[in-house]
Scaffold this active site. Structure first.
Site, PDB file in Angstrom:
ATOM      1  N   LEU A 191      -4.512  -5.191  -3.999  1.00  0.00           N
ATOM      2  CA  LEU A 191      -4.309  -4.863  -2.597  1.00  0.00           C
ATOM      3  C   LEU A 191      -5.022  -5.882  -1.729  1.00  0.00           C
ATOM      4  O   LEU A 191      -6.156  -6.285  -2.024  1.00  0.00           O
ATOM      5  CB  LEU A 191      -4.853  -3.469  -2.307  1.00  0.00           C
ATOM      6  CG  LEU A 191      -4.628  -2.973  -0.883  1.00  0.00           C
ATOM      7  CD1 LEU A 191      -3.152  -2.728  -0.618  1.00  0.00           C
ATOM      8  CD2 LEU A 191      -5.435  -1.707  -0.621  1.00  0.00           C
ATOM      9  N   GLU A 225      -9.026  -4.675  -9.832  1.00  0.00           N
ATOM     10  CA  GLU A 225      -9.721  -3.997  -8.736  1.00  0.00           C
ATOM     11  C   GLU A 225     -10.154  -2.623  -9.199  1.00  0.00           C
ATOM     12  O   GLU A 225      -9.911  -2.227 -10.335  1.00  0.00           O
ATOM     13  CB  GLU A 225      -8.827  -3.897  -7.498  1.00  0.00           C
ATOM     14  CG  GLU A 225      -7.463  -3.311  -7.740  1.00  0.00           C
ATOM     15  CD  GLU A 225      -6.504  -3.522  -6.555  1.00  0.00           C
ATOM     16  OE1 GLU A 225      -6.974  -3.858  -5.455  1.00  0.00           O
ATOM     17  OE2 GLU A 225      -5.299  -3.340  -6.748  1.00  0.00           O
ATOM     18  N   LYS A 257       0.842  -1.204   0.000  1.00  0.00           N
ATOM     19  CA  LYS A 257       0.000   0.000   0.000  1.00  0.00           C
ATOM     20  C   LYS A 257       0.878   1.255   0.000  1.00  0.00           C
ATOM     21  O   LYS A 257       1.025   1.948   1.015  1.00  0.00           O
ATOM     22  CB  LYS A 257      -0.959  -0.009   1.190  1.00  0.00           C
ATOM     23  CG  LYS A 257      -2.130   0.957   1.045  1.00  0.00           C
ATOM     24  CD  LYS A 257      -3.161   0.710   2.124  1.00  0.00           C
ATOM     25  CE  LYS A 257      -4.300   1.721   2.063  1.00  0.00           C
ATOM     26  NZ  LYS A 257      -5.159   1.514   0.868  1.00  0.00           N
TER      27      LYS A 257
END
Length: 286
Positions: free
Chosen positions: A206, A182, A150
């Site tokens: 993620l 995503e 991240k």
């Protein structure tokens, strides 16, 4: 009254907060971040965010400058000083200030930079969008290959978000090798035949903290979950679609590239998951 923010151990009015122009978070995006939601003055899924913070720092070989207890104390202090009932806390840890710009990492003893600030969002859990659903468009996924870390290098997701808004949509779903990875800042799901389908964990997406909680709660509620990739066409033919994130919680998606999903209204699976997620998070919030 200005916000009180945190910078390297100090609580300051936001206009007084400063970091060096040589900080690697500024010049290299050499930093990681977390966003923790606050509901009713309490922190949502805080432990999960700290675990992922540590994982991201380890992956980049950045030291973790604070203990879990110190992070918790700092977050609670920010909530208190800013009188946050509903909202978010943004935390960023950088590799620090080496005193000049260089591609090489600075010495390991260089102190990390830690900053955090609040964002007040009254009624965060009662979003009108959750009753209407999002529209999304699809775009090529042009991010780097370690999306599981991240980091703060968010230029392409920002570009994709703006491209979606330019088309009148709420967000973009990113596509690589024919499969959806995503959203710009969320994990994505479809529902087909009472089965929840979402991409499996890997370096490609993620490892969402909300994702983990929602999938756990779905299984506890006897819902079927299948972790695999899916195509845009499969998503458009689904009975439902939705996304999860720390700030959107569980958000229905009702349109993809102009095609209505199911009846074109939020589905019962997403609505139920949002309900049980918020109930559980409020129960265990700290």
């Amino acid at each position: 009254m200005s916000r009180i923010v945190y910078v390297n151990g100090d609580y300051l009015p936001e206009e007084d907060a400063k970091i060096s122009i040589f900080d690697r978070g500024f010049v290299m995006a050499d930093s990681v971040y977390e966003v923790v939601s606050v509901l009713d003055g309490k922190l949502i899924d805080f432990d999960g965010h700290l675990v992922r913070l540590s994982r991201s720092l380890d992956a980049l070989e950045i030291g973790n400058p604070l203990s879990d207890d110190a992070y918790l104390a700092m977050f609670r202090e920010l909530v208190s000083r800013n009188d946050i009932t509903d909202g978010m806390i943004y935390l960023q840890v950088t590799r620090g200030n080496p005193g000049d710009r260089d591609f090489a990492y600075p010495p390991a003893e260089t102190p990390q930079t830690v900053v955090a600030f609040t964002q007040s969002k009254p009624g965060l859990a009662d979003s009108p969008a959750a009753r209407k659903g999002w529209s999304v468009v699809t775009l090529p996924d042009q991010r780097w290959g370690r999306r599981d870390i991240k980091t703060t290098q968010l230029l392409y997701p920002s570009m994709a978000k703006m491209a979606a808004k330019a088309k009148g949509a709420d967000d973009a779903w990113l596509v690589e090798d024919g499969k959806v990875t995503e959203g710009t800042s969320n994990n994505v799901y479809i529902v087909k035949g009472n089965k929840i389908i979402t991409r499996e964990l890997s370096h490609d997406i993620l490892h969402g903290i909300t994702r983990a909680a929602v999938l756990r709660l779905a299984k506890e509620a006897q819902m079927q979950v299948e972790e695999r990739g899916f195509t845009v066409e499969e998503a458009q033919d689904a009975d439902e679609a939705f996304v999860t994130s720390a700030s959107a919680f569980v958000m229905p998606v009702t349109e993809i590239d102009g095609a209505k999903i199911g009846a074109g209204t939020p589905g019962k699976t997403a609505a139920r998951l949002r309900e049980i997620y918020l109930d559980e998070m409020r129960r265990i919030a700290i």
